[in-house]
Design a protein around this motif. Structure first.
Motif, PDB file in Angstrom:
ATOM      1  N   UNK A  67       0.834  -1.208   0.000  1.00 44.15           N
ATOM      2  CA  UNK A  67       0.000   0.000   0.000  1.00 44.15           C
ATOM      3  C   UNK A  67       0.870   1.260   0.000  1.00 44.15           C
ATOM      4  N   UNK A  68       1.998   1.243   0.724  1.00 46.82           N
ATOM      5  CA  UNK A  68       2.838   2.448   0.784  1.00 46.82           C
ATOM      6  C   UNK A  68       3.383   2.838  -0.589  1.00 46.82           C
ATOM      7  N   UNK A  69       3.684   1.806  -1.402  1.00 39.08           N
ATOM      8  CA  UNK A  69       4.330   2.107  -2.684  1.00 39.08           C
ATOM      9  C   UNK A  69       3.399   2.882  -3.614  1.00 39.08           C
ATOM     10  N   UNK A  70       2.125   2.942  -3.265  1.00 37.03           N
ATOM     11  CA  UNK A  70       1.205   3.736  -4.092  1.00 37.03           C
ATOM     12  C   UNK A  70       1.217   5.208  -3.708  1.00 37.03           C
ATOM     13  N   UNK A  71       1.811   5.538  -2.571  1.00 35.19           N
ATOM     14  CA  UNK A  71       1.821   6.931  -2.117  1.00 35.19           C
ATOM     15  C   UNK A  71       2.789   7.761  -2.965  1.00 35.19           C
ATOM     16  N   UNK A  72       2.392   8.981  -3.350  1.00 39.62           N
ATOM     17  CA  UNK A  72       3.269   9.780  -4.213  1.00 39.62           C
ATOM     18  C   UNK A  72       4.625  10.092  -3.573  1.00 39.62           C
ATOM     19  N   UNK A  78      13.357  -0.811  -2.265  1.00 42.89           N
ATOM     20  CA  UNK A  78      12.638  -2.091  -2.111  1.00 42.89           C
ATOM     21  C   UNK A  78      11.180  -1.798  -1.815  1.00 42.89           C
ATOM     22  N   UNK A  79      10.324  -2.802  -1.947  1.00 41.57           N
ATOM     23  CA  UNK A  79       8.931  -2.575  -1.578  1.00 41.57           C
ATOM     24  C   UNK A  79       8.393  -3.684  -0.672  1.00 41.57           C
ATOM     25  N   UNK A  80       9.327  -4.450  -0.132  1.00 40.05           N
ATOM     26  CA  UNK A  80       8.913  -5.465   0.831  1.00 40.05           C
ATOM     27  C   UNK A  80       9.717  -5.216   2.114  1.00 40.05           C
ATOM     28  N   UNK A 176      13.066   7.102   3.351  1.00 44.34           N
ATOM     29  CA  UNK A 176      12.124   7.544   4.380  1.00 44.34           C
ATOM     30  C   UNK A 176      10.828   6.765   4.507  1.00 44.34           C
ATOM     31  N   UNK A 177      10.809   5.537   4.026  1.00 41.75           N
ATOM     32  CA  UNK A 177       9.563   4.765   4.110  1.00 41.75           C
ATOM     33  C   UNK A 177       9.101   4.599   5.562  1.00 41.75           C
ATOM     34  N   UNK A 178      10.035   4.475   6.489  1.00 43.49           N
ATOM     35  CA  UNK A 178       9.651   4.304   7.892  1.00 43.49           C
ATOM     36  C   UNK A 178       8.907   5.519   8.422  1.00 43.49           C
ATOM     37  N   UNK A 179       9.413   6.701   8.156  1.00 41.77           N
ATOM     38  CA  UNK A 179       8.742   7.922   8.605  1.00 41.77           C
ATOM     39  C   UNK A 179       7.418   8.100   7.873  1.00 41.77           C
ATOM     40  N   UNK A 180       7.416   7.822   6.568  1.00 43.02           N
ATOM     41  CA  UNK A 180       6.162   7.921   5.811  1.00 43.02           C
ATOM     42  C   UNK A 180       5.101   7.018   6.426  1.00 43.02           C
ATOM     43  N   UNK A 181       5.497   5.788   6.761  1.00 40.27           N
ATOM     44  CA  UNK A 181       4.551   4.830   7.344  1.00 40.27           C
ATOM     45  C   UNK A 181       4.039   5.325   8.696  1.00 40.27           C
TER      46      UNK A 181
END
Lengths: 427, 427
Positions: A67-72, A78-80, A176-181
């Motif tokens: 789901x995160x990978x759809x965020x602009x 990676x996406x896993x 920054x995926x962790x902060x985005x999440x």
């Protein structure tokens, strides 16, 4: 604005002094837990234990790449993220105060060539007041400052009015995926501090950056008749030099006094090169990977367009590139540039706490690198500044170290900042 | 010297004409059997079947890396050859004649960037009289010429006095372990022909060559403060340019007229580059891999020493290299230079057969690359020359091809050479 009373200030100072050994051990154990990308779980385990001891409500989850990978604003190599937990601890305030996020990343960059390290990169060895190890300055030292700031107030029985939200995030080093999440999960606050290694400077502006890849073509041939081919390795030398010129041009434009002391305010770093597949063949493909700095005065999109246009010009330098234009792609990590108003109250609170603890004015500069501050501001609308104990110059270096005293100084400044910003419930 | 009588010559020509489709199919099946390093077994299977049909005594074995690696002339990127069979077929002569080795390698170099191929690299597709595929010119086309030379004489019932030893060897592209193993197993002869792609030129001299690796150091740093580090990628540019200068100097010394038409007689090819491990970090290590050509007028040892001395000079160009000298190592493949006396009888026999078939004088030049000829001469004391149907310019290229007619012309010349060299038993 509340100010920290002298008694409490002295108690904080005293407590940190008395608990220096324990705090140092906490940092050491975090450094010894190698938390390069994909290996964050052990280090996060130590964070979780510490937050639990302090009574925070702890949330642990593997961010959902699907789901995160759809965020602009998603950008990652990676996406896993299975097995790479994100951690947030919440200390609810008694009410009526301003909330604050402490945001620190748990991931560290690879150790690089181990021969350039005097010790094991994950030794956590202490020599002459410095602790050594990959990630100690970027940014486990800062994370421990934050944990100690919460811990000292907890130990002294200080009840804050505002919430404190401690975010121990993954993936800062790759977008920054962790902060985005964490933000998308609703962990927001009135403002945020990120203790990246600023060497106790305050960075109200943060440089953005993004990763790029350039494919450079050659034409293969037997090495013994190499004149029949075209070496992608030789061609890549021209491309590297061309990119170096772009870096120079872009930096000549920077006039913001916050960058005055920074030799290259927005560098373009070529961090990886790879090409050819056989010593006796002429290389037909070289791949460059790098990081382009983005000034807070420009957008990611403008910077991308400038690089694209610049590489187009290669065809005027060498006709080979006319028929075989290098291919540019933007991939993996990206950090939004960010800035907080220098008159923002958190700036004032932090500067005041800094003066109170160190009896001098802090240096205020622009950050030479991207942080998760851009994401907090852009996605969470959370004004963010960067201030931490690590040494910028040692980040991503072999023999990375931190002065342990700085970790405790920053912890003291942060504890005072918490008191001033969140307010204290007087019983 | 015997000369091939006109009747037999015409019969050979006629047979090859009539069996063109079958010969072409044999080449096609060999090309379609991808025989890059480690994958040679399928292609060798086709060779084995063909040799068995022709009644040769076939020996198939995986060279023993453990014992071979102790030999002073062993040079390979691996020391385990399990699953990579070497094949030798012996056709015993009736006695009293000179023996001849036909030596061809079955291994092919990797296909490289597949996007640069119009078709699958292992298609074996035929268009306008050319067959396409990795290895078709280097050197399966030559191997088929040899097989057809044996086959046509076999089919015509010609009994040779001297032995014919057909060697289908592995590892030529990475140092000649297959040929070394065959010679050490006792497969020797009075002389040898290697049908590498010479485009029907005769190469009495063969360039030697060897592989080298250079490690170039930098100092890591965060890409955002890249000025705090030293980029091994930038430093590697200087090293590449420095090596290019050495190549120029070495080639200016070459005066042998056999090299007159060769733009760079003994090239230094940098075939691989690899460095850095993170786009946002300054690269602290770059590795170059390449191939250094060695003239038949010098020894491998002299050429090595010249490269070593030359890299030493880098410290005068950039003080960084004084403290961080690039490290040079010689690894993997090595081909000894070789030469056969231009007055050797095999030269005369081949030239005479060439004239007989093509009604013109052959071009005699020096080979622009190493072959297994150096090993045959040095280790087996077997005078060797190189002559084959492939196109030098296409070796190791994308869209590698061969003119099918050339394969049959060389087969015809080789059949005549066998008759002249080995002698025919008249019944």
């Amino acid at each position: 604005m509340e100010t920290v009373n002298e008694t409490l200030k002295n108690q904080v100072h005293q407590w940190l002094k008395e608990n220096k050994e324990e705090g140092t051990k906490l940092l050491q154990s975090l450094v010894q837990a190698d938390s390069t990308q994909g290996n964050e779980a052990n280090a996060q385990g130590i964070v979780i234990d510490t937050l639990n001891e302090l009574g925070l409500k702890v949330d642990v989850w593997d961010p959902d790449g699907k789901s995160l990978s759809k965020h602009p604003n998603f950008a990652s190599s990676r996406d896993d993220f299975t097995g790479s937990p994100n951690v947030v601890g919440v200390q609810k305030g008694t009410g009526g105060g301003r909330s604050l996020i402490f945001n620190g990343h748990i991931d560290v960059v690879p150790a690089g060539d181990r021969n350039q390290w005097d010790d094991d990169p994950f030794s956590g060895k202490v020599v002459d007041g410095k602790m050594y190890g990959r990630g100690v300055t970027d940014m486990k030292g800062g994370n421990v400052s934050m944990l100690l700031a919460i811990k000292v107030l907890h130990s002294l029985g200080v009840k804050l009015k505002g919430d404190v939200i401690f975010q121990s995030v993954i993936e800062e080093e790759s977008g920054g995926t962790g902060t985005l999440a964490a933000v998308l999960k609703g962990y927001k606050a009135d403002a945020a501090i990120i203790p990246e290694p600023t060497n106790l400077k305050i960075f109200p502006k943060q440089q953005g950056s993004m990763w790029f890849r350039v494919h450079i073509k050659g034409r293969s041939a037997h090495g013994g008749t190499r004149y029949e081919g075209v070496s992608a390795i030789e061609k890549s030398l021209s491309v590297v030099e061309h990119i170096q010129q772009l870096e120079q041009q872009r930096n000549e434009r920077i006039t913001d006094p916050l960058y005055d002391k920074i030799p290259i305010p927005i560098p373009i770093n070529i961090g990886k090169i790879e090409g050819g597949d056989w010593p006796s063949s002429v290389a037909d493909l070289v791949k460059l990977e790098g990081r382009m700095g983005v000034s807070p005065e420009e957008t990611i999109e403008n910077a991308k367009a400038e690089m694209e246009d610049w590489l187009e010009k290669l065809k005027h330098i060498d006709p080979w590139f006319e028929e075989h234009p290098p291919q540019l792609e933007w991939f993996g990590a990206r950090w939004l540039p960010g800035s907080i108003d220098q008159e923002h109250e958190l700036m004032q609170t932090l500067v005041s706490s800094y003066r109170g603890v160190l009896n001098e004015d802090p240096i205020v500069e622009a950050s030479p690198w991207g942080t998760d501050g851009g994401l907090l501001t852009e996605v969470g609308n959370i004004p963010s500044l960067v201030f931490g104990p690590g040494v910028t110059e040692m980040a991503h270096f072999p023999n990375e170290y931190i002065h342990i005293d700085r970790v405790f100084e920053v912890a003291e400044i942060m504890a005072c900042t918490l008191v001033e910003w969140c307010g204290v419930q007087v019983e």
